[in-house]
Design an enzyme around this catalytic site. Sequence first.
Site, PDB file in Angstrom:
ATOM      1  CE  LYS A 162      -0.223   3.372   4.606  1.00 59.26           C
ATOM      2  NZ  LYS A 162      -0.093   3.489   6.056  1.00 59.26           N
TER       3      LYS A 162
ATOM      4  CD  GLU B  27      -3.583  -2.317   7.300  1.00 52.88           C
ATOM      5  OE1 GLU B  27      -2.481  -2.567   6.830  1.00 52.88           O
ATOM      6  OE2 GLU B  27      -4.216  -1.276   7.044  1.00 52.88           O
TER       7      GLU B  27
ATOM      8  N   GLY C 177       2.455   2.427  10.756  1.00 48.53           N
ATOM      9  CA  GLY C 177       3.423   3.518  10.592  1.00 48.53           C
ATOM     10  C   GLY C 177       4.099   3.933  11.889  1.00 48.53           C
TER      11      GLY C 177
ATOM     12  CG  HIS D 293      -5.769   2.134   5.145  1.00 43.08           C
ATOM     13  ND1 HIS D 293      -5.348   3.084   6.038  1.00 43.08           N
ATOM     14  CD2 HIS D 293      -4.762   1.238   5.045  1.00 43.08           C
ATOM     15  CE1 HIS D 293      -4.122   2.781   6.451  1.00 43.08           C
ATOM     16  NE2 HIS D 293      -3.744   1.663   5.857  1.00 43.08           N
TER      17      HIS D 293
ATOM     18  CB  SER E  76       5.201  -1.613  12.129  1.00 46.69           C
ATOM     19  OG  SER E  76       4.801  -0.263  12.298  1.00 46.69           O
TER      20      SER E  76
ATOM     21  CD  GLU F  93      -2.928   5.678   6.555  1.00 47.19           C
ATOM     22  OE1 GLU F  93      -2.919   5.729   5.312  1.00 47.19           O
ATOM     23  OE2 GLU F  93      -2.020   5.131   7.222  1.00 47.19           O
TER      24      GLU F  93
ATOM     25  CG  ASN G 252      -1.698   1.221   1.440  1.00 46.51           C
ATOM     26  OD1 ASN G 252      -1.802   2.036   0.532  1.00 46.51           O
ATOM     27  ND2 ASN G 252      -2.274   1.375   2.622  1.00 46.51           N
TER      28      ASN G 252
HETATM   29  P1  PGA Z   1       2.773   0.349   7.691  1.00 44.34           P
HETATM   30  O1  PGA Z   1       1.324   0.567   7.074  1.00 44.34           O
HETATM   31  O2  PGA Z   1       3.315  -0.940   7.127  1.00 44.34           O
HETATM   32  O3  PGA Z   1       3.566   1.542   7.262  1.00 44.34           O
HETATM   33  O4  PGA Z   1       2.616   0.277   9.183  1.00 44.34           O
HETATM   34  C1  PGA Z   1       0.442  -0.499   6.843  1.00 44.34           C
HETATM   35  C2  PGA Z   1      -0.825   0.011   6.220  1.00 44.34           C
HETATM   36  O5  PGA Z   1      -1.280   1.104   6.588  1.00 44.34           O
HETATM   37  O6  PGA Z   1      -1.406  -0.637   5.338  1.00 44.34           O
END
Ligand code: PGA
Length: 255
Positions: free
Chosen positions: A11, A170, A176, A98, A216, A100, A9
Amino acid sequence: MRKHIVAGNWKMNKTFQEADELIDDIVTCLENDTPDADTLVIVCPPFPYLEMAGDYSDGSYFAVGAQNVSDQESGAYTGEVSAAMLESLEMEYCIVGHSERRAYYHETDEIIARKVNQLLAHGIRPIVCCGEVLQEREENRQFDVVKKQITDGLFHLSPEEFGKIVVAYEPVWAIGTGKTATPEQAQEMHAFIRGLIAEKYGKEVADETSILYGGSCKPSNAKELFSNPDVDGGLIGGASLKAEDFMGIVNAWKK
Ligand code: PGA
């Protein structure tokens, strides 16, 4: 049996030229070191790069997906991208719900359910995200939260439709942040989600559903996470932006 999936992903990152270079690097690595037959690699770049990225997809172990889709079919929705548009680019997958999008763009389970419907109507497989925030875990409400997200977002589907769904767990506190769920926490939640699916659609559908972990995930912890019986791969953010890191996670599936 269900697929092992590693999905990147991206983003809101990369210029067109950087994106082209990254896809090229990933595809070259995959060609030199083909994944096992049960492993699928997906990259989800920003909308403007989907056509370019789609040219690399090979119909077997490498596919391309979008990161979002409109909940409406077509019309006066400035700035939105419809499932029909993604279908016309031959997209096979699309991330939905997601955290976000839930947090910054106020997407509710009802909106997510409509997006899932749009995608399925256009032959695109939704990768549906769920997961609790830190406070919810601290209050031991993570199972209730995820149950509601799965129930309200997905359980209106027929068993046949549900068969097209990929689930991504998630935990928001791990996205992140560099803080990864322990393999035990991931397995516990994945088994819980599979149990919910089995209760609603039966064991066969549940056993066929790929449930990915996100938050992460990196080359150094992927193998341990993926060794759990109910963890079928990862949805990768930060570590999907460098071919070497992403491939390190893909190769965690190698026997
Ligand atoms: P990350 O994000 O691997 O940077 O923690 C995962 C995601 O948001 O899909």
